[in-house]
Design an enzyme around this catalytic site. Structure first.
Site, mmCIF file in Angstrom:
data_model
loop_
_atom_site.group_PDB
_atom_site.id
_atom_site.type_symbol
_atom_site.label_atom_id
_atom_site.label_comp_id
_atom_site.label_asym_id
_atom_site.label_seq_id
_atom_site.Cartn_x
_atom_site.Cartn_y
_atom_site.Cartn_z
ATOM 1 N N HIS A 29 35.526 65.993 10.996
ATOM 2 C CA HIS A 29 37.000 65.461 10.786
ATOM 3 C C HIS A 29 36.483 64.285 9.851
ATOM 4 C CE1 HIS A 29 39.432 67.628 13.395
ATOM 5 N NE2 HIS A 29 38.147 67.507 14.280
ATOM 6 N N THR A 120 43.507 65.972 7.555
ATOM 7 C CA THR A 120 45.002 66.270 7.936
ATOM 8 C C THR A 120 45.643 65.618 6.756
ATOM 9 O OG1 THR A 120 44.434 66.001 10.028
ATOM 10 C CG2 THR A 120 46.797 66.356 9.490
ATOM 11 N N ASP A 161 48.089 69.379 12.211
ATOM 12 C CA ASP A 161 47.964 68.609 13.656
ATOM 13 C C ASP A 161 48.985 69.311 14.521
ATOM 14 O OD1 ASP A 161 48.929 66.647 15.671
ATOM 15 O OD2 ASP A 161 47.350 65.317 14.496
ATOM 16 N N GLY A 191 44.137 68.298 16.636
ATOM 17 C CA GLY A 191 45.007 67.299 17.266
ATOM 18 C C GLY A 191 44.993 67.435 18.747
ATOM 19 N N HIS A 218 40.959 74.918 16.780
ATOM 20 C CA HIS A 218 40.615 74.318 17.781
ATOM 21 C C HIS A 218 40.976 74.986 18.863
ATOM 22 C CE1 HIS A 218 39.623 70.752 15.289
ATOM 23 N NE2 HIS A 218 39.240 70.131 16.029
ATOM 24 N N GLU A 221 40.037 73.582 24.239
ATOM 25 C CA GLU A 221 39.358 72.270 24.471
ATOM 26 C C GLU A 221 39.669 71.663 25.944
ATOM 27 O OE1 GLU A 221 39.690 69.434 20.828
ATOM 28 O OE2 GLU A 221 41.534 70.776 20.746
ATOM 29 N N ASP A 302 33.081 64.325 15.397
ATOM 30 C CA ASP A 302 33.368 62.917 15.006
ATOM 31 C C ASP A 302 32.122 62.179 15.059
ATOM 32 O OD1 ASP A 302 36.595 63.355 14.437
ATOM 33 O OD2 ASP A 302 36.350 63.896 16.796
#
Ligand code: IMP
Ligand code: ZN
Length: 365
Positions: A29, A120, A161, A191, A218, A221, A302
């Site tokens: 990201h 995003t 998101d 998100g 994603h 998670e 990240d």
């Protein structure tokens, strides 16, 4: 490599090997990849500019907000860091260009030869920057970097998101198709995994696919939103790749094997954010890697938040799952077939890996 028997010099030799190894990063990201040092430089510059105009700059120093060495961000503390802080700091063309360049340089310095950055689309009311201007600023940085002498080439994925309204999601798809010829290769769903109505995004991903964009999601998670029906709904979006894949019932695992879907696995992020029970050695990388059923790609997610560059993710799997240098090379190389860019880029990567193997072959035991 066996962690228990590894000496300090073996550890630094491994780190050096992993840094030199050509690597493919597919899940990063943009905002989460900015280091706190870079954020601090931006903050200093903004503060000085405000002071010169006799104004007070009321945003706190990133070094205070995100203290050096702090990596224990979880799904509750991570998202507000972006929305309450970083988005307020990087909010105009100058800061977005500066931070994107710094992120590209960091991945390049770490030995990444192919990068898919994701972001995003966002508008900034306080500076008047529109979503299109935001994406253009990011793409300009990427394209300047791609035409420099660097080996690393970067492409962009636009994220929806989970909290987005269908209208906002539609804007992201429109931007992704509009900038396809400029380096956008796919779309993502990201998100807070506890938020949003994922069913409402089905037409948007269908539209993206029809336009020739690739899809990554994603996935699994948190246990709370990983019921079989939730995951089946996401699979109905026909993803090319999935990320995290932590809380997965066996029936879904079987489905992933059948589809041979590529998995973007982010070890440090999952451990620091306590998304799984246990430590590095308990990560599901071990299971998927040993099984060799679905392609597995190591990614950072990240790196600005969890402070583990991609080379360190390779060193971690070597240490915790006893991978040899040859297995690390093969793992990195196998990422080529899962990239979203086309044949020209795949051929370029093939020759980079081939040349590296010829040069460093002696180390690949
Ligand atoms: P950006 O899209 O470049 O602004 O990168 C930051 C955004 O990525 C955050 O606001 C989140 O929506 C998303 N993001 C970052 N890390 C994660 C994660 O671990 N799971 C889901 N979304 C994430
Ligand atoms: Zn992510």
């Amino acid at each position: 490599m066996d962690l228990n028997n590894s000496t300090e010099s073996e550890h630094s030799a491994l780190q050096e090997f992993c840094k030199k190894l050509p690597k493919i990063e597919l899940h990063a990201h943009l905002t989460g990849s900015i280091t706190r040092e870079c954020l601090h430089r931006i903050w200093m510059q903004k503060k000085e500019a405000a002071n010169q105009e006799g104004l007070l700059y009321d945003l706190e120093d990133p070094i205070v907000v995100i203290p050096s060495g702090k990596v224990d961000y979880d799904l509750v503390t991570c998202f507000p860091l972006f929305s309450n802080y970083i988005y307020r700091l990087c909010n105009d063309v100058a800061t977005i260009t500066y931070s994107t360049n710094a992120v590209l340089q960091d991945f390049d310095d770490d030995g990444v030869v192919y990068l898919e950055l994701r972001t995003t689309p966002r508008e900034f009311k306080e500076t008047g920057l529109t979503k299109a201007q935001y994406i253009e600023a990011v793409l300009n940085s990427i394209n300047d970097y791609n035409t420099s002498s660097s080996t690393m080439k970067t492409y962009l994925i636009l994220s929806i998101d989970r909290r987005d309204t269908p209208e906002k999601a539609q804007e992201s798809i429109n931007l992704a198709t509009r900038y396809q010829g400029w380096g956008v290769v796919g779309v993502d769903l990201c998100g807070d995994p506890l938020k949003g109505d994922i069913a409402s995004f089905r037409p948007h991903f269908a539209q993206a696919r029809a336009a020739g964009l690739k899809i990554t999601l994603h996935f699994g998670e948190v246990a709370k939103t990983s019921a079989e029906e939730d995951l089946r709904l996401l699979l109905s979006f026909k993803p090319d790749r999935l990320s995290h894949v932590i809380h997965i019932p066996e029936s879904i695992r079987e489905e992933l094997r059948k589809r041979n879907v590529a998995l973007e696995l982010c070890i440090s992020c999952n451990v620091h954010a306590k998304m799984l029970i246990g430590d590095y050695g308990d990560h599901h990388f071990g299971m998927w890697f040993l099984e060799q059923q679905c392609p597995v790609v190591l990614c950072t997610d990240d790196v600005g938040v969890f402070c583990s560059p991609l080379s360190n993710e390779y060193a971690l799997v070597a240490e915790h799952f006893q991978l040899t240098p040859k297995q690390l090379y093969d793992l990195s190389y196998s990422g080529i077939k899962t990239i979203f860019a086309g044949k020209g880029e795949k051929d370029r990567l093939e020759s980079i890996f081939r040349a590296w193997k010829q040069e460093e072959g002696a180390k690949l035991i």
